[in-house]
Write a protein that holds these residues in place. Structure first.
Motif, PDB file in Angstrom:
ATOM      1  N   GLY A  66       0.997  -1.490   0.489  1.00 19.82           N
ATOM      2  CA  GLY A  66      -0.370  -0.055  -0.400  1.00 19.82           C
ATOM      3  C   GLY A  66       1.223   1.142  -0.095  1.00 19.82           C
ATOM      4  N   LEU A  67       1.683   1.180  -1.124  1.00 18.77           N
ATOM      5  CA  LEU A  67       2.572   2.984  -1.005  1.00 18.77           C
ATOM      6  C   LEU A  67       1.589   4.326  -1.296  1.00 18.77           C
ATOM      7  CD1 LEU A  67       5.408   3.901  -1.974  1.00 18.77           C
ATOM      8  CD2 LEU A  67       4.450   4.062  -4.906  1.00 18.77           C
ATOM      9  N   ARG A  68       0.082   4.218  -1.085  1.00 21.13           N
ATOM     10  CA  ARG A  68      -0.323   5.006  -1.376  1.00 21.13           C
ATOM     11  C   ARG A  68      -0.430   5.843   0.232  1.00 21.13           C
ATOM     12  NH1 ARG A  68      -5.625   5.756  -1.245  1.00 21.13           N
ATOM     13  NH2 ARG A  68      -7.235   3.872  -0.782  1.00 21.13           N
ATOM     14  N   LYS A  95       2.763   2.274  10.271  1.00 15.88           N
ATOM     15  CA  LYS A  95       2.044   0.953  11.344  1.00 15.88           C
ATOM     16  C   LYS A  95       1.987  -0.149  10.016  1.00 15.88           C
ATOM     17  CE  LYS A  95       0.390  -1.221  14.954  1.00 15.88           C
ATOM     18  NZ  LYS A  95      -0.523  -1.548  16.528  1.00 15.88           N
ATOM     19  N   LEU A  96       0.652   0.241   9.514  1.00 17.47           N
ATOM     20  CA  LEU A  96      -0.525   0.472   8.770  1.00 17.47           C
ATOM     21  C   LEU A  96       0.429  -0.809   7.303  1.00 17.47           C
ATOM     22  CD1 LEU A  96      -3.074  -0.910   6.780  1.00 17.47           C
ATOM     23  CD2 LEU A  96      -4.265   1.238   6.122  1.00 17.47           C
ATOM     24  N   VAL A  97       1.604   0.156   6.166  1.00 19.96           N
ATOM     25  CA  VAL A  97       1.815  -0.490   5.317  1.00 19.96           C
ATOM     26  C   VAL A  97       2.628  -1.276   5.886  1.00 19.96           C
ATOM     27  CG1 VAL A  97       3.490   0.610   3.690  1.00 19.96           C
ATOM     28  CG2 VAL A  97       2.105   1.623   4.018  1.00 19.96           C
ATOM     29  N   ALA A  98       3.618  -1.485   7.093  1.00 24.99           N
ATOM     30  CA  ALA A  98       4.127  -2.247   7.679  1.00 24.99           C
ATOM     31  C   ALA A  98       3.933  -3.642   8.115  1.00 24.99           C
ATOM     32  CB  ALA A  98       5.066  -1.753   8.743  1.00 24.99           C
ATOM     33  N   GLU A  99       2.976  -3.383   8.542  1.00 22.85           N
ATOM     34  CA  GLU A  99       1.890  -4.620   8.867  1.00 22.85           C
ATOM     35  C   GLU A  99       1.356  -5.413   7.558  1.00 22.85           C
ATOM     36  OE1 GLU A  99      -1.521  -3.433  10.812  1.00 22.85           O
ATOM     37  OE2 GLU A  99      -0.505  -3.311  12.704  1.00 22.85           O
ATOM     38  N   ARG A 158       2.111  -9.336   3.089  1.00 21.46           N
ATOM     39  CA  ARG A 158       2.932  -9.819   1.999  1.00 21.46           C
ATOM     40  C   ARG A 158       3.386 -10.647   1.294  1.00 21.46           C
ATOM     41  NH1 ARG A 158       6.449  -7.875  -1.679  1.00 21.46           N
ATOM     42  NH2 ARG A 158       7.371  -5.960  -0.282  1.00 21.46           N
ATOM     43  N   ARG A 159       4.698 -10.407   2.556  1.00 21.58           N
ATOM     44  CA  ARG A 159       5.791 -11.889   2.531  1.00 21.58           C
ATOM     45  C   ARG A 159       5.946 -12.867   2.741  1.00 21.58           C
ATOM     46  NH1 ARG A 159      10.181  -9.647   0.783  1.00 21.58           N
ATOM     47  NH2 ARG A 159      12.074 -10.917   1.631  1.00 21.58           N
ATOM     48  N   VAL A 160       5.313 -13.225   3.748  1.00 18.98           N
ATOM     49  CA  VAL A 160       4.122 -14.437   4.521  1.00 18.98           C
ATOM     50  C   VAL A 160       3.813 -15.096   3.523  1.00 18.98           C
ATOM     51  CG1 VAL A 160       2.930 -15.306   6.245  1.00 18.98           C
ATOM     52  CG2 VAL A 160       4.574 -13.732   6.922  1.00 18.98           C
ATOM     53  N   LEU A 161       2.967 -14.130   2.873  1.00 23.44           N
ATOM     54  CA  LEU A 161       2.301 -14.910   1.431  1.00 23.44           C
ATOM     55  C   LEU A 161       2.366 -15.701   0.975  1.00 23.44           C
ATOM     56  CD1 LEU A 161      -0.962 -12.825   0.915  1.00 23.44           C
ATOM     57  CD2 LEU A 161      -1.542 -15.224   1.664  1.00 23.44           C
ATOM     58  N   ALA A 162       4.263 -14.675   0.174  1.00 25.44           N
ATOM     59  CA  ALA A 162       4.676 -15.238  -0.854  1.00 25.44           C
ATOM     60  C   ALA A 162       6.106 -16.215  -0.570  1.00 25.44           C
ATOM     61  CB  ALA A 162       5.046 -13.918  -1.160  1.00 25.44           C
ATOM     62  N   LYS A 163       6.533 -16.457   0.225  1.00 24.81           N
ATOM     63  CA  LYS A 163       7.052 -17.095   0.178  1.00 24.81           C
ATOM     64  C   LYS A 163       6.377 -18.568   1.574  1.00 24.81           C
ATOM     65  CE  LYS A 163      11.679 -17.538   3.902  1.00 24.81           C
ATOM     66  NZ  LYS A 163      12.293 -16.367   5.245  1.00 24.81           N
TER      67      LYS A 163
END
Length: 538
Positions: free
Chosen positions: A82-84, A92-96, A101-106
């Motif tokens: 969520g860059l915007r 905090k929202l972007v970090a979450e 995102r990374r857990v899904l991908a990895k």
């Protein structure tokens, strides 16, 4: 392609370990009392059903249409931080979001979630300068601990080399960052399968026509099977309304005087054939708050999205001519005209974002989950996105555990004790799966598997692709392509029918595959798919 006359010989054997029939499933639903009945099989419903079944609850899930048949298969196909959101200070929202995102991908779905490079062009007179966007993408990548590299500025010439369709007139610089994308319909059906593997009972095309009550509390639902008109009921200790744009409709079945809890925003997208390769996605600022996307997806170019208030019937939402004009006009900020010709359009679709009620325009509305409890005890939940859908499922489970009386909590494993990185079915390295599919076919009699088909199966099914390959071993005719311009094979239709709850031609061509979206659902293809579906084992 085979002629239609050959269809009756294909896919008539019952698939090993196939799903129970609809009649059997209706019997399971009607003859038991469930801990939780989830109404709605989109992003929220599938996640909650999966997590609830994992936690030990007896779970049923129904949907009036297909699983992810509405908004949940009409997304921008992104798994992103969520860059915007950085503009509003939501660090905090972007970090979450990055974490999920990374857990899904990895760990959860590496066979379904793919890395994608984004270019954010900076034009003369644009809403943002190069220095601001360069700092923004650096901060964005920092919030993901630089796990996908460092966001930075690159030269216009390099960006144009990767994306020949990039408009270079007035281009000052390009900011680079990385996110992920996926096929939302495949994510949904894999999540449904995960819920079923954990013990849930599910049925699509089953419409709620009334609610059951005991002493004033909602304790189940009356349903009608849309495939044959049969009616049945489901008893449950708790009913969860996860019907997305229809959430207030179901709330009014519980309480005729229920005030609106959400508002709707329409997001439309276009899919076009690509004239040239796109090695990166384009995220172009339209104004201070909005971005338009041009994404390489399923070998097509995906454009969008709009963000307009919607007050009509959710069932009637569609991409209008005005939407198409807007999307093409906004894409033209950064995409050359020859890539935006209307004769390249293969599909247009629209979905509805479910936003919290309140003042102001929908563009500025918070993208958050709305949870409410009705006078009959029915819990309603709305809003959410694919990136954080597991997190939302856990949050709803925490809410269930804290309900007055604690009756469900006694039967639940604590959510914190669930495996936070439980994978979806088929988890595997797609490259390894594709390689083995090719090697295995070399050892089998008959024609070898096309490398494009092997890669397609690996990236849409993971290790479950071997189940599809086994169908081809049993019936080589199922190894033929559905359409000569696509990698899909007929075995996927049989697999969708017997293992993925596909009931209609659109279930197969629009959601289990993307043949409709890519303009490959010819009359002959649709007729043949219909014939295969009619051969469903009894």
């Amino acid at each position: 392609m085979n002629t239609l006359q050959s269809v009756p010989t294909l896919g008539t054997r019952p698939a090993a370990g196939g799903n129970p029939s609809r009649a059997e499933t209706r019997g399971l639903l009607a003859n038991a009392t469930y801990d939780l009945l989830v109404i709605g099989g989109g992003i929220l419903g599938t996640s909650v059903a999966w997590h609830a079944a994992q936690s030990g609850l007896r779970v049923a899930m129904v949907d009036a249409g297909d699983f992810a048949g509405a908004t949940s298969s009409a997304s921008s196909k992104l798994v992103h931080g969520g860059l915007r959101y950085l503009q509003t200070g939501a660090v905090k929202l972007v970090a979450e979001n990055h974490f999920e995102r990374r857990v899904l991908a990895k760990d959860v779905a590496p066979h379904l979630v793919n890395p994608l490079t984004f270019y954010l062009p900076v034009y003369k007179g644009g809403p943002h300068g190069a220095a601001k966007l360069g700092a923004g993408v650096f901060a964005y990548s920092a919030l993901s601990a630089f796990g996908d590299g460092v966001g930075r500025l690159i030269s216009p010439s390099r960006a144009a080399a990767d994306n020949p369709g990039l408009r270079t007139d007035g281009l000052r610089a390009v900011a680079l960052y990385r996110d992920h994308q996926m096929n939302d319909s495949r994510m949904a059906v894999m999540t449904v399968r995960a819920a079923v593997d954990s013990g849930a009972v599910v049925l699509n095309h089953a419409e709620v026509v009334g609610l059951r009550r005991t002493c004033g509390r909602v304790t189940g639902a009356e349903l009608r099977d849309r495939t044959d008109g049969s009616e049945f009921g489901v008893d449950a200790r708790l009913v969860l309304n996860a019907t997305g744009p229809w959430v207030d409709h179901l709330r009014r079945l519980e309480d005729k005087g229920a005030a609106p809890s959400v508002r709707l925003s329409k997001g439309a997208h276009l899919v076009l054939r690509r004239r040239s390769p796109w090695r990166a996605a384009m995220a172009t600022p339209i104004d201070k708050y909005r971005i338009t996307f041009a994404l390489p997806w399923e070998d097509q170019l995906l454009l969008g999205t709009t963000d307009e208030a919607y007050e009509g019937d959710p069932a009637d939402v569609s991409a209008t001519e005005a939407d198409i004009d807007q999307i093409l006009d906004e894409a033209a900020f950064s995409v050359r005209d020859e890539h935006l010709s209307r004769d390249l359009i293969t599909y247009a679709f629209a979905g509805l974002r479910v936003l919290p009620g309140g003042p102001g325009g929908v563009t500025a509305a918070k993208r958050e989950t709305v949870v409410s409890e009705g006078i009959g005890g029915m819990l309603s939940v709305a809003g959410g996105k694919w990136t954080t859908y597991r997190h939302i499922g856990r949050a709803v489970m925490n809410k269930l555990a804290k309900l007055p009386g604690g009756s469900l909590a006694q039967d639940m494993e604590p959510v914190r004790e669930l495996v936070r990185r439980t994978p979806l079915p088929g988890i595997s390295n797609p490259n390894a799966v594709a390689h083995r599919l090719l090697v295995d076919r070399e050892r089998e009699p008959g024609p070898r598997m096309d490398p494009m088909t092997a890669r397609h199966l690996a990236t849409h099914y993971g290790s479950l692709a071997f189940d599809i390959a086994r169908l081809v071993n049993e019936d080589p005719a199922l190894g033929e392509r559905i359409h000569p311009d696509g990698p899909e094979i007929w075995a996927q239709v049989v697999h969708a029918r017997d293992h993925e709850w596909a009931e209609t031609v659109d279930d197969v061509l629009r959601r289990r595959t993307t043949l409709t979206i890519r303009g490959l659902d010819t009359d002959e293809v649709r007729e043949r798919v219909g014939m295969l579906l009619a051969q469903r084992p009894a």
